[in-house]
Every structure is written in C-alpha cells, then in structure tokens.
Design an enzyme around this catalytic site. Sequence first.
Site, short mmCIF file in Angstrom:
data_model
loop_
_atom_site.label_atom_id
_atom_site.label_comp_id
_atom_site.label_asym_id
_atom_site.label_seq_id
_atom_site.Cartn_x
_atom_site.Cartn_y
_atom_site.Cartn_z
N ARG A 69 39.76 31.29 40.08
CA ARG A 69 38.79 30.87 40.91
C ARG A 69 39.04 29.79 41.60
O ARG A 69 37.89 29.36 42.41
CB ARG A 69 37.33 31.07 40.39
CG ARG A 69 36.17 31.48 41.35
CD ARG A 69 34.91 31.73 40.62
NE ARG A 69 34.36 30.73 39.79
CZ ARG A 69 33.80 29.67 40.11
NH1 ARG A 69 33.33 29.49 41.44
NH2 ARG A 69 33.47 28.54 39.31
N LYS A 70 40.09 28.89 41.40
CA LYS A 70 40.43 27.78 42.18
C LYS A 70 40.95 27.88 43.38
O LYS A 70 41.97 27.76 43.64
CB LYS A 70 41.25 27.06 41.25
CG LYS A 70 40.79 26.47 39.78
CD LYS A 70 41.71 25.80 39.04
CE LYS A 70 41.43 25.48 37.67
NZ LYS A 70 42.36 24.84 36.75
N THR A 71 40.07 28.35 44.38
CA THR A 71 40.52 29.12 45.47
C THR A 71 39.85 27.92 46.53
O THR A 71 38.94 27.12 46.24
CB THR A 71 39.87 30.37 45.83
OG1 THR A 71 38.49 30.53 45.52
CG2 THR A 71 40.67 31.37 45.13
#
Length: 304
Positions: A148-150
Amino acid sequence: MPITEGAPAHGNPAHLLPASWKRSVGAWLEEDTPSFDYGGFVVGDSPAEARLLAKSSGVLAGVPFFDEVFSQLGCTVEWLVREGDEVGGARDAKQHIATVRGPVRCLLLGERVALNTLARCSGIATKSSSLLAQLRGAGYKNTLAGTRKTTPGFRVVEKYGMIVGGCDPHRQDLSAMTMLKDNHIWACGGSIASAVAAAKAAGGFAVKVEVECQSEAEADVAIEAGADVVMLDNFTPSGVATASKNLKERWGRGKFLIEVSGGLTEANVSEYVCDDVDVISSSSIHQSTQHVDFSLKVIPKGQQ
C-alpha cells in the site's frame, strides 16, 4: 502475445477500474493547464496526427488512462500493440505503438499528462513482470504482491500496473483488509489477541485480518486468535524458512496464509523462496521503478 504470465486470464484488466477513475484524468489535465494554454494558441486547432513511440523496452500498461486523456480532449487513439505486450526492444528502440489524431493543440495539451501516466504505469508493470519471472526461476509457485506504499492520488494507476505485470496488487486501501501493524498492537495495549478480536468484531466474516509479526511466537498468538494472514516482517531468509515451516506444521496448512515482507528487492528476494510462504510482498515493485520511456511526435504537415 502478452509476456505477463500472471496477468488476469479471464477478462480485460481495464474492467477492474472503478467508476471514479475518469474524474482523476480530468483533475490531471486541470493541474497541468490551470490557466491559459499559450502553446496551444500558437499552434491552433487544425487536424493533426502524432505517433506514440516506445523509446525503451518494457511491458506496456496504462492504455485506458492514455486513451481517456485524449478522449477528454476530443482526440482518438489507434493502438498497434496490446496492453501487456513487450515494447521498445533492442531491435526497435523507437517502436511506433500508437497513433493519436485530433486538433493539434489538443494533442499537445494532453501529451505530457498521457506520457507521464503511461511511463509510470508501464514501469511498474515491467518491474512486476521481471520480479515475478525471477521468483518463478527460483522455484517460487505462489503469490508476488505489491504493497500500500503507493503515491497519493495515483494509487489506481500504480495498482493497475501491478496487475498488468502479473503481480497481486495487495489491499487497495484501509477498508480492503484489516492489517494490524506494530503501531496498532502497541496503541491498544500490546495484546495481539485483543487487537485481532476487535478487528474480527468490526469487520465480520467478510473482512480478512492480517497481523504483522516480529517473531514466530507473535505469529503463534495471532494464529490462535484467528488471524487469516500472518506477516513475517523483516525476518532473515533462514528465519523465514524455519518459522514458516514450523507454523504450518504446528497449525496446519490451509488454515492461514503466511506473507513475507520487509526490505525485499531484486537483489535478495530469491533467498526468501520456500514452499511454506504463500505471499511475498515488496514495495520495490512500485517505489524503486524505472519508467518506460515514451515520446509523442506530431507528424509534420504533408507527411501524414
């Protein structure tokens, strides 16, 4: 044929996109031209064609976003390749992959927004495909996932690139699955069991619960409490092999999934391959990614 062996086989990835995604394209265009279009004034709106060229090799991804940029500007796009194809190989460093037609000022108005989106999305698809091929070569048969490190505001594009590249996009947002990380555990008194119980009560049967574990002992507590997924976070390769084998033998295979994450890159990910790991996740797929280079060249009058 597409080279991405892990991409969805039963439909078009574009059909996964939410109803809201086209609004994002409009916002990108507004951001890029918030006031007068001075360059557009110079060139006018006579009909024109432009060629999309792939200048470096990679997996093409992001076709819906590219198309929508020009659709909103009254232009059309004709593709000569398919999404998921490898483009711009060494034999054709400037491969003509699409033709865009419309008023010349509109071609230039959408140029940079469309190219930036396509380059980023294709870069992620390329990295996904490459890392997956590396893991398959090392004997890994299970799931490679992103994280989820977008980039805020660009998540749909980045997750889409992962899917086209054959990688699992992982959870889409905080509502998609309950992931209890160290901060969650500490913030509710340090009890993994209590945190899992609260998550289960809130999410019901439909929302999976994952617990980030720093040791095999923490994983035992999480599994006993009913966690669906345990993440072995920042373990060594030998630590992963030992802990995953012990957990599956102790609790039974099929009751839960084991995810391995934390600092995994092309340089070390193959060391973590073992049969008892269900998911390998890495943010390097979308954070440390070289873009695929594209350019859009207007065809001079008389040569169209």
